[in-house]
Write an enzyme that holds these catalytic residues in place. Structure first.
Site, PDB file in Angstrom:
ATOM      1  N   ASP A  56     -15.783  21.328 -35.721  1.00 43.25           N
ATOM      2  CA  ASP A  56     -16.689  20.561 -34.798  1.00 43.25           C
ATOM      3  C   ASP A  56     -17.533  21.423 -34.015  1.00 43.25           C
ATOM      4  OD1 ASP A  56     -14.398  21.078 -33.362  1.00 43.25           O
ATOM      5  OD2 ASP A  56     -14.381  18.861 -32.286  1.00 43.25           O
ATOM      6  N   HIS A  83       9.821  47.347 -49.569  1.00 46.50           N
ATOM      7  CA  HIS A  83      10.910  46.330 -49.103  1.00 46.50           C
ATOM      8  C   HIS A  83      12.017  46.563 -50.216  1.00 46.50           C
ATOM      9  CE1 HIS A  83      12.817  42.473 -49.463  1.00 46.50           C
ATOM     10  NE2 HIS A  83      12.066  42.206 -50.575  1.00 46.50           N
ATOM     11  N   TYR A  86      18.162  38.131 -48.375  1.00 45.53           N
ATOM     12  CA  TYR A  86      18.236  36.927 -49.469  1.00 45.53           C
ATOM     13  C   TYR A  86      19.059  37.426 -50.798  1.00 45.53           C
ATOM     14  CZ  TYR A  86      14.494  39.287 -51.816  1.00 45.53           C
ATOM     15  OH  TYR A  86      13.663  40.211 -52.551  1.00 45.53           O
TER      16      TYR A  86
END
Ligand code: FAD
Ligand code: THG
Length: 818
Positions: A550, A224, A258
Site C-alpha cells: 500500500d 556445518h 539434531y
C-alpha cells in the site's frame, strides 16, 4: 507455440525439483547442466542427511516444506523410499524452550500441520534413547521425517527426462550469454547451449555464479558439522539396511543439535560451533567426485565438536560408552535473514535464481519458481525470499558475511519477534539520531535504519499518566522482552498532547516525467491522477489481484509525485514496470531526505506559528500536501497520519533534519511535545485500523478481504491486477480482536480458535491505551460476525478476545480532520 528453452545450472535437489515442476507444466525443453556427475554431483545435496521439520515461523516456508515432504513421499526410486514419515521430535530441556515449542505448536496449528505437545514420558515413548530426566517436554510432528535427497533428486530427474528434459553431467557453466538485456544461453567448455531462460540452482556456489551476470546473490557458504557415532547396542538390528531409521528425527535445540539414525548408528548435526565461512574458490574441484570425497565436504574438525558430544551423552546416555566414529564439515548456504533467495534478475531478462534452499523447502521453492515462470505469478506469498528484498547496504560483503554468520549462530535459538540484530549496527541513521540518543532512545533496526522503539526520557510522562490513572498491566517475561511501559505512555500522550515520530526510514520515491501520472495510474488501484497537492492512499496488486503493497501518492507537480512505500520489493516492482520510452524516472529519495511525523491534538499549535502556510482544517485539508517552509527550512507538509491524529508528515532534505528537529522541539515545549517511538506508533495505527503491508496482508489477500476495497477505483479502465480481481474469492477477512483481559498480550502469528477449533491466525498486535486492552489483527473466516468470542493461544495459555469492527478509535474521522 514452442515453450521456452530453459537451462538449469545445477542438478542438486533444487535444480532437479525444478526440472520436474517445469516439465509437469508442459515446459519440456529443459536442460540441466552440472559440473559434477549425476546425481551425486558433489554439492550439498550429495551429503544432506535429509531431516525435514516443516514448522517454521514463516507461514509460506511451512507450506513449502509441507508440500515438499508430501511430494517426496510419492516419488519412486528403484533403491527404495524417498521420504519416510518417521515423525519429528523437538525436545525442550529448559522452560524457555518449552514455551517456544508451544509457540511453534501455534504456528503448526494455524497452518494445518499435524502436531502434538508431549510430556517427557511421551517423548521417551517416541524416542527410547532419550534420558527423560533431561527433558521438560517435547513437540511432535508425525508427518515430518527423513528425505533421501539424492533419491528424490534422481526420481524427479527421471520423471523430467521422461517428459523430454535432458541432464548433462560434467559440464561446468562458465558464463551466461546475453544480448540486449536478455539471456541467450550459457557457455560451457564445449560450447554454447542456447536458452531463453537460465536458472541459477548452483547451491552455495550461487554467490560466485551471480557475479557473472552482475548480480549479488547474498549468501555465504558455511561449513556445518555432521558426525556419525559408533553403533548403539540397543539399536542393533532395529533398522534394516533399506529402512535405515525408524526413530523420529530429533532436535535438541537448547544445544544446537539434531539427530537421525543410520542403521544402528546415530548421525549428529551441530550448529553450536563457530561460524566457518568457506571460500568456494579455494575448494578443490576435479571430476573425481565420490560420496566420500566431494567439494562440499571438508575435513571434520573434532575440537569444534567437543561440546556437542558432551551434550549428546547427557541427552542420550547410552552413547557414553560410544564415540564419534566419523564426521565431516559439510558446506551449505546461509543468508542475511535465513531465508532463500528467489526471483528473476531485473537487469537480465530470463535469468532466474533459486538459491539458499534447504532440502526441506526444495520442491516447494521449485513449484513456486515454476508457477512464477509459467503462470506469471506464484501461488504463495514470496516477499520473505524475494531476490530484491535487500537494501543496497545489505548487499555489501561486510553485511552479508556478518549477518549470515549470525543466521548460522541463531539457527536454533529462541528468537523473539522483536529481537534486534547485534551487528552491524548504526549503518543508516537519520539526521535526528544524536538527538534521539540523547533522549535515551532504545533503537531497533528496520531496513538497516536505526529507529527508536521508545525513549527513556519519557519516564516522567509515564509516571504522570500512571498517577493520573493510566493502567498498564504487568507483562510476562516473554512479552516484556524488547518492550517498555514507556511506550504505552508515548501512545497515550500522542492522543492527548503531541508527539514527534521519526519517519525517515519510511521508503519513499520520486516519480517524475511526462509519463509519471499514467504510470502510477496503471500501477496502483486508486485514482492518483488528481490535482497538484493531492495525496492518495492506494494499493499495488500483483497480476493475480493480491495485495503487494500500500502506498501514498502525493502529487507535487504535473509531472512530479512522491510515493510513500514499504521497502525494496516495491522499488523492484515499480522498476520492472517502467515504460520503455523513458518517460518516467523513478528515484529512491529515502536517504537524501528525512521525515518527522508530528501528530496529536496540539500539533497545529506547534507547527502553525512556524510556517506561512495556513494550517487550518480547510487551509491544508486532510490528505493534501504543500511545499512550504518551517522556520528557514524548505519542507513538504503532508496531512497524513498513520497514527490517526491531527498533524503532518514533514519532509525535508536531510541536511535540514537536525535543525528542523530542534526547531519543532523548541516550539513544542510549551505544548509538552515528546519524541515517541515505534511501539507506540504500532499500537496507534492498529487502534486506527491501518494495516501494515507484508505483515497484515500479502499477495495471498485481495483488497476486499484486507478491508481496503475503498482504495480500489473499479471505474478506472485498467490497472495491474484489475482483471484478476473479479475472479478471485478470498474466504478470509482481516478482522480486529480486542482481548478480554487487560493483561493479555499477544505478539503476532498466534492461532485463533472458535469453540476450540483453529479458524485463523493473528498478524500483528499492540496494546492500546485508548481501550485499555491488547488489539490484534487476525485473518478469520469472512462469515464470523462481530462480537464472536474467540480464544488465542499464547505460549502455554489461551486468551479470550472478541471480534470487533474497526477502527476502534475515531471511526468518524473527527480527531484527524479537526
Ligand atoms: P547443491 O546440492 O549444492 O547443488 C548445486 C549444484 O550446482 C551442484 O551439483 C554443483 O555441482 C552445481 N554447480 C555449481 N556451480 C556450477 C557451474 N558453474 N556449472 C555447473 N554446475 C554447477 N537441509 C535440510 O533440509 N535438512 C537437513 O537435514 C540438512 N542437513 C544438512 C547437513 C549438512 C552437513 C549440510 C552441509 C547441509 C544440510 N542441509 C540440510 C542443507 C541442504 O543440503 C542444502 O540446502 C541443499 O542440498 C541445497 O541444494 P541445492 O540444489 O541448492 O545445491
Ligand atoms: N505515510 C506515507 N506513506 C506510507 C505510509 C505512511 N506508505 C506506506 C504505508 N505507510 C502505507 N500505509 C498507510 C495506511 C493508511 C493510511 C496511510 C498509509 C491512511 N489511510 C486513510 C484511511 O484509511 O482512513 C486513507 C484515507 C483516504 O484514502 O482518504 O491514512 O505512513 N506517507
Amino acid at each position: 507455440m514452442p515453450t521456452p528453452k530453459v537451462v538449469i545450472v545445477g542438478a542438486g535437489i533444487v535444480g532437479t525439483s525444478l526440472a520436474d515442476e517445469l516439465t509437469a507444466r508442459g515446459w519440456t525443453d529443459v536442460t540441466v547442466l552440472d559440473r559434477g556427475p549425476l546425481f551425486a554431483t558433489g554439492g550439498s545435496t550429495s551429503h544432506a542427511p535429509g531431516l525435514v521439520f516443516a514448522t517454521n515461523p514463516s507461514k509460506t516456508m511451512t507450506e513449502l516444506a509441507s508440500y515438499t515432504l508430501e511430494k517426496f513421499s510419492t516419488l519412486e526410486h528403484p533403491d527404495g523410499w524417498c521420504f519416510s514419515h518417521l515423525g519429528g521430535l523437538e525436545v525442550a530441556t529448559t522452560e524457555a524452550r518449552l514455551d517456544d515449542l508451544h509457540r511453534k505448536a501455534g504456528w503448526a496449528a494455524s497452518r494445518g500441520v499435524e502436531h502434538e505437545l508431549l510430556s517427557p514420558a511421551e517423548c521417551l515413548e517416541r524416542h527410547p534413547l532419550l534420558d527423560p530426566d533431561q527433558i521438560v517436554g517435547g513437540f511432535f510432528t508425525p508427518r515430518d521425517g527423513l528425505a533421501k535427497a539424492l533419491r528424490a533428486a534422481e526420481a524427479q530427474a527421471t520423471r523430467a527426462i521422461s517428459r523430454g528434459a535432458r541432464f548433462v553431467p560434467h559440464t561446468e557453466v562458465i558464463d551466461v550469454v546475453e544480448c540486449n538485456g536478455e539471456v541467450r544461453g550459457v557457455r560451457t567448455a564445449t560450447g554454447v547451449v542456447d536458452a531463453d531462460i537460465v536458472v541459477c540452482c548452483t547451491g552455495f556456489w550461487g554467490r560466485e555464479f551471480g557475479r557473472r551476470v552482475g548480480l549479488t546473490i547474498p549468501l555465504v557458504p558455511m561449513a556445518h558439522q555432521y558426525a556419525y557415532t559408533t553403533p548403539l547396542e540397543s539399536r542393533h538390528g532395529a533398522n534394516s539396511v533399506v529402512a535405515e531409521a525408524s526413530l523420529p528425527i530429533l532436535r535438541h535445540q537448547d544445544h544446537d543439535l539434531y539427530y537421525r539414525e543410520h542403521g544402528d548408528r546415530l548421525g549428529i548435526g551441530y550448529y553450536g560451533h563457530r561460524p566457518m565461512p568457506s571460500d568456494v574458490n579455494a575448494l578443490d574441484y576435479d571430476s573425481t567426485v565420490s560420496l566420500e570425497e566431494m567439494p562440499s565436504k571438508l575435513m571434520f574438525t573434532p575440537d569444534d565438536f567437543a561440546e556437542a558430544w558432551d551434550q549428546t551423552i547427557t541427552l542420550i546416555p547410552e552413547l557414553a560408552t560410544g564415540k564419534v566414529d566419523d564426521g565431516f564439515n559439510g558446506i551449505f548456504s546461509f543468508t542475511p535473514d535465513g531465508h532463500s533467495v528467489v526471483g528473476e534478475h531485473r537487469g537480465l531478462k530470463g535469468f532466474w535464481v533459486a538459491e539458499a534452499v534447504w532440502v526441506t523447502h526444495s520442491a516447494g521453492i521449485a513449484r513456486t519458481v515454476a508457477e512464477w515462470m509459467v503462470d506469471g505469478a506464484p501461488s504463495v506469498d514470496t516477499h520473505e525470499f524475494d531476490l530484491y528484498r535487500f537494501e543496497n547496504a545489505a548487499l555489501t560483503d561486510d553485511y552479508i558475511l556478518t549477518t549470515s554468520s549470525q543466521s548460522f549462530v541463531e539457527v536454533y535459538d529462541i528468537i523473539h519477534p522483536h529481537d534486534q540484530v547485534a551487528a552491524p549496527r548504526g549503518v543508516r541513521t537519520s539526521p535526528f539520531y544524536d538527538r534521539q540518543a540523547a533522549l535515551g532512545a532504545e533503537f531497533w533496526v528496520a531496513n538497516l535504519w536505526e529507529r527508536p522503539a521508545w525513549f527513556e526520557a519519557n519516564q516522567p510522562i509515564l509516571d504522570e499518566l500512571v498517577a493520573g490513572g493510566l493502567q498498564i498491566p504487568l507483562r510476562d517475561a516473554w512479552s516484556a522482552r524488547n518492550w517498555s511501559p514507556i511506550s504505552v505512555a508515548e501512545a497515550a500522550w500522542t492522543r492527548s498532547h503531541v508527539a514527534m515520530y521519526d519517519m525517515t526510514p519510511l521508503t519513499r520515491y520520486e516519480v517524475s516525467g511526462p509519463g509519471a501520472a499514467d504510470f502510477l495510474q496503471r500501477m496502483t488501484t486508486n485514482n492518483v491522477d488528481k490535482s497538484i497537492g493531492s495525496i492518495t492512499y492506494t494499493l499495488m496488486l500483483d497480476d493475480e489481484g493480491g495485495v503487494r503493497s500500500d502506498l501514498t501518492v502525493a502529487r507535487l507537480g504535473a509531472d512530479l509525485f512522491q510515493v510513500g512505500a514499504n521497502g525494496p520489493i516495491d522499488f523492484d516492482w515499480l522498476s520492472r514496470h517502467l515504460p520503455a520510452d523513458r518517460s518516467v524516472t523513478l528515484r529512491d529519495i529515502t536517504g537524501a531526505t528525512c521525515c518527522i511525523g508530528l501528530w496529536g491534538p496540539s500539533a497545529r499549535d506547534v507547527v502553525a506559528p512556524l510556517t506561512p502556510t495556513g494550517l487550518t482544517n480547510d487551509g491544508l485539508k486532510y490528505f493534501r500536501c504543500v511545499q512550504t517552509t518551517i522556520g528557514s527550512v524548505p519542507v513538504t507538509l503532508m496531512r497524513v497520519s498513520y497514527v490517526g491524529e491531527l498533524g503532518w508528515e514533514i519532509y525535508a532534505d536531510a541536511e535540514y533534519g537536525r535543525g528542523l528537529w530542534d526547531l519543532l522541539m523548541a516550539a513544542g515545549a510549551e505544548h509538552r511535545i515528546i519524541a515517541a517511538g515505534r511501539i507506540a506508533f504500532n499500537a496507534l495505527r492498529i487502534e486506527k485500523g491501518y494495516r501494515s503491508a507484508g505483515v497484515d496482508m500479502t499477495t495471498e489477500h485481495t483488497p476486499d478481504a484486507a478491508g481496503l476495497s475503498f482504495a480500489v477505483k473499479s471505474s478506472k479502465p485498467e490497472f495491474v491486477g484489475k482483471n484478476a480481481l473479479d475472479q478471485r474469492v478470498c474466504p478470509l477477512r482481516l478482522r480486529t480482536l480486542k482481548f478480554d483481559d487487560p493483561a493479555a498480550v499477544v505478539l503476532g502469528k498466534e492461532p485463533v480458535r472458535v469453540d476450540g477449533d483453529v479458524v485463523g491466525y493473528v498478524t500483528s498486535a499492540g496494546w492500546s491505551p485508548t481501550v485499555g486492552a491488547c488489539l490484534a489483527y487476525a485473518w478469520l473466516p469472512s462469515d464470523l460476525p462481530d462480537s464472536t468470542a474467540v480464544a488465542v493461544d499464547y505460549l502455554r495459555t489461551s486468551y479470550g478476545a472478541l471480534v470487533i469492527s474497526d477502527p476502534v478509535v475515531d471511526p468518524e474521522m473527527a480527531r484527524i480532520k479537526q
